[in-house]
Design a protein around this motif. Structure first.
Motif, PDB file in Angstrom:
ATOM      1  N   ILE A 149       7.996 -83.653 100.358  1.00 32.81           N
ATOM      2  CA  ILE A 149       6.691 -83.254 100.890  1.00 32.81           C
ATOM      3  C   ILE A 149       6.325 -84.059 102.141  1.00 32.81           C
ATOM      4  O   ILE A 149       5.917 -83.506 103.162  1.00 32.81           O
ATOM      5  N   GLY A 150       6.454 -85.359 102.056  1.00 33.14           N
ATOM      6  CA  GLY A 150       6.072 -86.219 103.181  1.00 33.14           C
ATOM      7  C   GLY A 150       6.858 -85.898 104.444  1.00 33.14           C
ATOM      8  O   GLY A 150       6.282 -85.793 105.535  1.00 33.14           O
ATOM      9  N   LYS A 151       8.152 -85.731 104.293  1.00 31.28           N
ATOM     10  CA  LYS A 151       9.017 -85.407 105.439  1.00 31.28           C
ATOM     11  C   LYS A 151       8.601 -84.065 106.055  1.00 31.28           C
ATOM     12  O   LYS A 151       8.525 -83.932 107.279  1.00 31.28           O
ATOM     13  N   ALA A 152       8.328 -83.079 105.215  1.00 30.85           N
ATOM     14  CA  ALA A 152       7.950 -81.744 105.705  1.00 30.85           C
ATOM     15  C   ALA A 152       6.649 -81.799 106.491  1.00 30.85           C
ATOM     16  O   ALA A 152       6.513 -81.178 107.553  1.00 30.85           O
ATOM     17  N   VAL A 153       5.667 -82.546 106.000  1.00 21.50           N
ATOM     18  CA  VAL A 153       4.383 -82.672 106.697  1.00 21.50           C
ATOM     19  C   VAL A 153       4.583 -83.363 108.043  1.00 21.50           C
ATOM     20  O   VAL A 153       4.058 -82.923 109.077  1.00 21.50           O
ATOM     21  N   THR A 154       5.354 -84.449 108.048  1.00 21.68           N
ATOM     22  CA  THR A 154       5.614 -85.196 109.284  1.00 21.68           C
ATOM     23  C   THR A 154       6.265 -84.308 110.340  1.00 21.68           C
ATOM     24  O   THR A 154       5.910 -84.355 111.520  1.00 21.68           O
ATOM     25  N   GLU A 155       7.222 -83.479 109.922  1.00 21.92           N
ATOM     26  CA  GLU A 155       7.917 -82.592 110.865  1.00 21.92           C
ATOM     27  C   GLU A 155       6.972 -81.563 111.463  1.00 21.92           C
ATOM     28  O   GLU A 155       6.995 -81.305 112.669  1.00 21.92           O
ATOM     29  N   VAL A 156       6.133 -80.966 110.619  1.00 23.60           N
ATOM     30  CA  VAL A 156       5.190 -79.959 111.120  1.00 23.60           C
ATOM     31  C   VAL A 156       4.196 -80.601 112.088  1.00 23.60           C
ATOM     32  O   VAL A 156       3.905 -80.054 113.158  1.00 23.60           O
ATOM     33  N   LYS A 157       3.703 -81.768 111.744  1.00 24.91           N
ATOM     34  CA  LYS A 157       2.754 -82.466 112.614  1.00 24.91           C
ATOM     35  C   LYS A 157       3.427 -82.895 113.926  1.00 24.91           C
ATOM     36  O   LYS A 157       2.764 -83.070 114.945  1.00 24.91           O
ATOM     37  N   GLY A 158       4.753 -83.063 113.887  1.00 28.07           N
ATOM     38  CA  GLY A 158       5.496 -83.501 115.080  1.00 28.07           C
ATOM     39  C   GLY A 158       5.933 -82.373 115.992  1.00 28.07           C
ATOM     40  O   GLY A 158       6.641 -82.616 116.974  1.00 28.07           O
ATOM     41  N   GLY A 159       5.553 -81.137 115.680  1.00 29.03           N
ATOM     42  CA  GLY A 159       5.870 -80.030 116.586  1.00 29.03           C
ATOM     43  C   GLY A 159       6.882 -79.043 116.047  1.00 29.03           C
ATOM     44  O   GLY A 159       7.339 -78.165 116.769  1.00 29.03           O
ATOM     45  N   LYS A 160       7.242 -79.158 114.782  1.00 17.07           N
ATOM     46  CA  LYS A 160       8.175 -78.190 114.191  1.00 17.07           C
ATOM     47  C   LYS A 160       7.453 -76.866 113.943  1.00 17.07           C
ATOM     48  O   LYS A 160       6.366 -76.848 113.379  1.00 17.07           O
ATOM     49  N   ILE A 161       8.055 -75.784 114.411  1.00 19.61           N
ATOM     50  CA  ILE A 161       7.457 -74.460 114.208  1.00 19.61           C
ATOM     51  C   ILE A 161       8.490 -73.538 113.577  1.00 19.61           C
ATOM     52  O   ILE A 161       9.693 -73.790 113.656  1.00 19.61           O
ATOM     53  N   ASP A 162       8.022 -72.492 112.935  1.00 23.11           N
ATOM     54  CA  ASP A 162       8.960 -71.511 112.401  1.00 23.11           C
ATOM     55  C   ASP A 162       8.791 -70.191 113.143  1.00 23.11           C
ATOM     56  O   ASP A 162       7.755 -69.925 113.747  1.00 23.11           O
ATOM     57  N   PHE A 163       9.833 -69.402 113.130  1.00 25.06           N
ATOM     58  CA  PHE A 163       9.821 -68.120 113.840  1.00 25.06           C
ATOM     59  C   PHE A 163      10.588 -67.098 113.020  1.00 25.06           C
ATOM     60  O   PHE A 163      11.414 -67.445 112.171  1.00 25.06           O
ATOM     61  N   LYS A 164      10.290 -65.833 113.294  1.00 24.79           N
ATOM     62  CA  LYS A 164      10.943 -64.737 112.574  1.00 24.79           C
ATOM     63  C   LYS A 164      10.937 -63.509 113.472  1.00 24.79           C
ATOM     64  O   LYS A 164       9.911 -63.187 114.078  1.00 24.79           O
ATOM     65  N   VAL A 165      12.074 -62.850 113.576  1.00 25.68           N
ATOM     66  CA  VAL A 165      12.158 -61.656 114.409  1.00 25.68           C
ATOM     67  C   VAL A 165      11.247 -60.575 113.827  1.00 25.68           C
ATOM     68  O   VAL A 165      11.162 -60.406 112.615  1.00 25.68           O
ATOM     69  N   ASP A 166      10.505 -59.883 114.715  1.00 25.59           N
ATOM     70  CA  ASP A 166       9.636 -58.827 114.212  1.00 25.59           C
ATOM     71  C   ASP A 166      10.413 -57.519 114.082  1.00 25.59           C
ATOM     72  O   ASP A 166      11.607 -57.452 114.383  1.00 25.59           O
ATOM     73  N   LYS A 167       9.737 -56.468 113.646  1.00 27.51           N
ATOM     74  CA  LYS A 167      10.445 -55.220 113.347  1.00 27.51           C
ATOM     75  C   LYS A 167      10.998 -54.537 114.596  1.00 27.51           C
ATOM     76  O   LYS A 167      11.825 -53.630 114.490  1.00 27.51           O
ATOM     77  N   THR A 168      10.548 -54.979 115.785  1.00 30.04           N
ATOM     78  CA  THR A 168      11.088 -54.402 117.027  1.00 30.04           C
ATOM     79  C   THR A 168      12.196 -55.263 117.630  1.00 30.04           C
ATOM     80  O   THR A 168      12.676 -54.981 118.729  1.00 30.04           O
ATOM     81  N   GLY A 169      12.570 -56.351 116.925  1.00 29.17           N
ATOM     82  CA  GLY A 169      13.663 -57.191 117.405  1.00 29.17           C
ATOM     83  C   GLY A 169      13.234 -58.299 118.347  1.00 29.17           C
ATOM     84  O   GLY A 169      14.055 -58.857 119.079  1.00 29.17           O
ATOM     85  N   ILE A 170      11.931 -58.631 118.337  1.00 26.20           N
ATOM     86  CA  ILE A 170      11.417 -59.651 119.255  1.00 26.20           C
ATOM     87  C   ILE A 170      10.969 -60.897 118.484  1.00 26.20           C
ATOM     88  O   ILE A 170      10.349 -60.803 117.432  1.00 26.20           O
TER      89      ILE A 170
END
Length: 232
Positions: A149-170
């Motif tokens: 948990i601690g590591k995950a919070v630190t990473e998000v606060k440090g600029g970690k973002i998630d992404f996912k391709v949308d249905k149009t491929g973008i």
């Protein structure tokens, strides 16, 4: 024909929508053609040569941008009591379990990222209909379902973002703010794209990175010359 505003005239004098700009040029230009009183976000839209309807061509993941996004994420940790101190120490904004599940069921989603543990996913899973459409559902693939948990919070606060391709491929992603230097925006964009290249599905055929477009909250889109991006 509608008259151009003063700002639109300034933009049209600096920017050619038919041209593809080198990445370094685009990051300088996006700052020049943004006329907002607030510090606008800078976004990257990357069109991929994938069919996201097919499971073996889904592209999703996480990236830690070298200079962050310019926004400090509000993090909710849904965890058992023995993990609460760890979450708070790492900088989580909200920590708890049942009381926050009730709040979310009531429509509260005033956070940017939700992190939880595998052991409580049975409880969290029922929030899917609220969190799913908002892109807030924790997922092991993005590191938001974890015992660290601690590591995950630190990473998000440090600029970690998630992404996912949308249905149009973008892939749509924020890569910083207009107040960033062109070099910071360039390095963040390059990091995101190099991460996408590493995640290329083996089932994807033909050109993988099709187009790259950069814009701010209020600016027109700038076509980026793909050949100018390192690692492609």
């Amino acid at each position: 024909m509608a008259k151009l505003t003063k700002n639109q005239k300034l933009v049209s004098g600096k920017y050619d929508k038919t041209k593809s700009y080198k990445l370094a040029e685009a990051t300088a230009l996006v700052k020049e053609i943004t006329f907002t009183k607030f510090d606008a976000s800078v976004d990257l839209d990357v069109r991929l040569g994938v069919d996201p309807r097919k499971a073996n061509q889904m592209v999703r993941g996480t990236v830690t941008l070298p200079h962050g996004t310019g926004k400090v994420a509000r993090v909710l940790v849904l965890c058992t009591p023995d993990k609460e101190a760890e979450a708070k120490l790492a900088g989580a904004d909200f920590v708890g379990l049942d009381e926050f599940i009730q709040k979310i069921e009531g429509g509260w989603t005033d956070v940017d990222v939700i992190i939880t543990q595998p052991s409580v996913m049975a409880k969290v899973g029922r929030l899917g209909r609220v969190l799913g459409p908002r892109g807030l559902m924790p997922n092991p693939k993005t590191g938001t379902v974890t015992d660290e948990i601690g590591k995950a919070v630190t990473e998000v606060k440090g600029g970690k973002i998630d992404f996912k391709v949308d249905k149009t491929g973008i892939i749509h992603s924020t890569i910083g703010k207009v107040s960033f230097t062109p070099k910071q925006l360039e390095e963040n964009a390059a990091e995101l794209i190099s991460t996408l290249v590493k995640l290329k599905p083996s089932a994807a055929k033909g050109t993988y990175i099709r187009t790259v477009n950069m814009s701010s909250t209020m600016s027109p889109g700038i076509n980026v010359d793909i050949k100018s991006i390192p690692g492609i």
